[in-house]
Design a protein around this motif. Structure first.
Motif, PDB file in Angstrom:
ATOM      1  N   GLN A  45       0.836  -1.196   0.000  1.00  0.00           N
ATOM      2  CA  GLN A  45       0.000   0.000   0.000  1.00  0.00           C
ATOM      3  C   GLN A  45       0.869   1.243   0.000  1.00  0.00           C
ATOM      4  N   LEU A  46       0.467   2.230  -0.777  1.00  0.00           N
ATOM      5  CA  LEU A  46       1.117   3.534  -0.807  1.00  0.00           C
ATOM      6  C   LEU A  46       0.115   4.564  -0.303  1.00  0.00           C
ATOM      7  N   VAL A  47       0.527   5.356   0.677  1.00  0.00           N
ATOM      8  CA  VAL A  47      -0.358   6.340   1.304  1.00  0.00           C
ATOM      9  C   VAL A  47       0.240   7.729   1.113  1.00  0.00           C
ATOM     10  N   PRO A  48      -0.477   8.653   0.474  1.00  0.00           N
ATOM     11  CA  PRO A  48       0.091   9.982   0.260  1.00  0.00           C
ATOM     12  C   PRO A  48       0.036  10.849   1.504  1.00  0.00           C
ATOM     13  N   ALA A  49       0.947  11.812   1.581  1.00  0.00           N
ATOM     14  CA  ALA A  49       0.840  12.860   2.588  1.00  0.00           C
ATOM     15  C   ALA A  49      -0.280  13.806   2.171  1.00  0.00           C
ATOM     16  N   LYS A  50      -0.948  14.382   3.148  1.00  0.00           N
ATOM     17  CA  LYS A  50      -2.104  15.243   2.870  1.00  0.00           C
ATOM     18  C   LYS A  50      -1.789  16.687   3.280  1.00  0.00           C
ATOM     19  N   LEU A  51      -2.330  17.634   2.515  1.00  0.00           N
ATOM     20  CA  LEU A  51      -2.134  19.043   2.832  1.00  0.00           C
ATOM     21  C   LEU A  51      -2.758  19.363   4.187  1.00  0.00           C
ATOM     22  N   TYR A  52      -1.974  19.981   5.050  1.00  0.00           N
ATOM     23  CA  TYR A  52      -2.408  20.317   6.405  1.00  0.00           C
ATOM     24  C   TYR A  52      -2.219  21.819   6.573  1.00  0.00           C
ATOM     25  N   PRO A  53      -3.274  22.549   6.894  1.00  0.00           N
ATOM     26  CA  PRO A  53      -3.194  24.011   6.873  1.00  0.00           C
ATOM     27  C   PRO A  53      -2.258  24.588   7.932  1.00  0.00           C
ATOM     28  N   GLY A  54      -1.623  25.674   7.539  1.00  0.00           N
ATOM     29  CA  GLY A  54      -0.771  26.446   8.434  1.00  0.00           C
ATOM     30  C   GLY A  54      -0.783  27.881   7.957  1.00  0.00           C
ATOM     31  N   ALA A  55       0.348  28.559   8.110  1.00  0.00           N
ATOM     32  CA  ALA A  55       0.382  29.982   7.751  1.00  0.00           C
ATOM     33  C   ALA A  55       1.603  30.339   6.920  1.00  0.00           C
ATOM     34  N   THR A  56       2.215  29.366   6.239  1.00  0.00           N
ATOM     35  CA  THR A  56       3.420  29.677   5.470  1.00  0.00           C
ATOM     36  C   THR A  56       3.220  29.566   3.966  1.00  0.00           C
ATOM     37  N   VAL A  57       1.980  29.421   3.520  1.00  0.00           N
ATOM     38  CA  VAL A  57       1.696  29.349   2.086  1.00  0.00           C
ATOM     39  C   VAL A  57       0.589  30.336   1.743  1.00  0.00           C
ATOM     40  N   ALA A  58       0.859  31.158   0.729  1.00  0.00           N
ATOM     41  CA  ALA A  58      -0.145  32.086   0.196  1.00  0.00           C
ATOM     42  C   ALA A  58       0.213  32.338  -1.256  1.00  0.00           C
ATOM     43  N   GLY A  59      -0.674  32.996  -1.984  1.00  0.00           N
ATOM     44  CA  GLY A  59      -0.366  33.339  -3.357  1.00  0.00           C
ATOM     45  C   GLY A  59       0.783  34.332  -3.426  1.00  0.00           C
ATOM     46  N   PRO A  60       1.528  34.332  -4.524  1.00  0.00           N
ATOM     47  CA  PRO A  60       2.634  35.283  -4.658  1.00  0.00           C
ATOM     48  C   PRO A  60       2.115  36.706  -4.781  1.00  0.00           C
TER      49      PRO A  60
END
Length: 354
Positions: free
Chosen positions: A320-335
């Motif tokens: 089985q292969l299990v992907p990592a999932k996006l977990y919200p924080g505060a270091t990603v925003a649009g440019p």
């Protein structure tokens, strides 16, 4: 001292039935097992693990082999350990941690002593000498990770392709077009065939090309200081970068600190997205990291279940292969300049693959 006779009397069964359960000599019904285990709990009976092992030729102990001298302990690793231990406990096994090296020398000595029934391998290399040792000694094992050749090997792993695809897609849809991957140091002999580094980088090169993005990959050792140094090199060599993806969790911590010291605001000037990290680790930075959450709890359980199925003669657990999932924080925003406009949909090459 509480004896098996005391347990048998309390449970209303024979001593032989108690012995069958304790030593795995013969199966007992679920109802009988429940009565015996309740009696043991009420009487405070403790199983004699040594006697049980001698009687059954099994210890009911499994080991998780983790090369601690080569890989730092972080919250992600702890999640693998704790979930594996819980999975083992639920099936009447004990899990111990073996911090043995990747070269297999210590592992040879340990498995030769018959201390454990089987081994769960972590931090697997594409060409891992520990696999050969376990095969040669006839030791049952399962891998959390993958070698380059998987025929006949029980394994579970992170789905690095899906993880990288989802991470790049998220950044692309926010409007990012200048991305950089901070990979591991594949020039280091200890990590030249380390599965997570090799597979993450390969996936990124493929996905970046599908999006028509310039493919920029930088290397970093797995430490916070190395992460800071990587950001200094990034600003010097690729000043137009708007987002970085980082494989190593310790380097990711250093990256945020390094950008702050260089006068770059996160995420206003540059977004930071670690590909493999646990939430507890993400909370150590200011601002808190947006992460691709490592599936440690799932894989720790799956890897342990895969091994115990071998030991119990049950049907094998499919890989089985299990992907990592996006977990919200505060270091990603649009440019800058794109946040209110959006980044547009996926390019045609990506849509065709979906």
């Amino acid at each position: 001292m509480v004896t098996m006779r005391d347990v048998a009397d309390r449970a209303g069964v024979s001593i032989a039935t108690v012995s069958f359960l304790l030593n795995d000599k013969k199966p007992v019904t679920a109802a009988t097992r429940a009565k015996i285990e309740l009696a043991m709990t009420e009487l405070g009976y403790r199983r004699n693990v040594v006697a049980r092992a001698l009687a059954s030729r099994r210890t009911h102990i499994i080991a998780m082999a983790y090369p601690a001298l080569d890989h730092k302990f972080g919250f992600s690793a702890a999640e693998f350990f704790t979930s594996a231990a819980e999975a083992a406990r639920k099936q009447d096994y004990h899990l111990v941690l073996w911090p043995v090296g990747n070269d297999g020398t210590e592992l040879t000595e340990l498995v030769g002593q018959g201390l454990v029934d089987g081994v769960v391998l972590m931090e697997v290399q594409l060409d891992d000498p520990r696999v050969t040792i376990l095969q040669d000694t006839g030791t049952p094992f399962a891998m959390i990770g993958r070698t380059s050749s998987l025929e006949g090997l029980s394994h579970v792993d992170i789905d690095f392709d899906r993880t990288v695809e989802d991470a790049v897609e998220h950044l692309y849809e926010l409007g990012h077009r200048r991305l950089v991957l901070i990979s591991g140091n594949l020039n280091d002999p200890l990590f030249s065939t380390y599965g997570p580094y090799v597979r993450s980088e390969a996936a990124y090169r493929r996905v970046a090309a599908e999006y028509g993005l310039e493919t920029v990959v930088m290397e970093s050792a797995g430490s916070t200081m190395a992460g800071q140094e990587a950001m200094a090199a990034l600003i010097r060599d690729h000043p137009d970068t708007t987002a970085v993806l980082i494989v190593n969790e310790f380097a990711a911590l250093g990256a945020v600190a390094g950008l702050n010291r260089l006068g770059r605001k996160v995420p206003a000037d540059i977004s930071v997205l670690p590909l493999l990290m646990a939430p507890e680790m993400a909370a150590l930075t200011n601002p808190e990291l947006t992460i691709m959450r490592t599936p440690g709890p799932e894989l720790g359980q799956l890897g342990t279940d895969a091994l115990i199925r071998q030991l119990e003669g049950a049907d094998p657990l499919p890989p089985q292969l299990v992907p990592a999932k996006l977990y919200p924080g505060a270091t990603v925003a649009g440019p800058k300049g794109r946040r209110s406009k959006g980044g547009g949909g996926r390019p045609a090459a990506r849509k065709a693959r979906s």
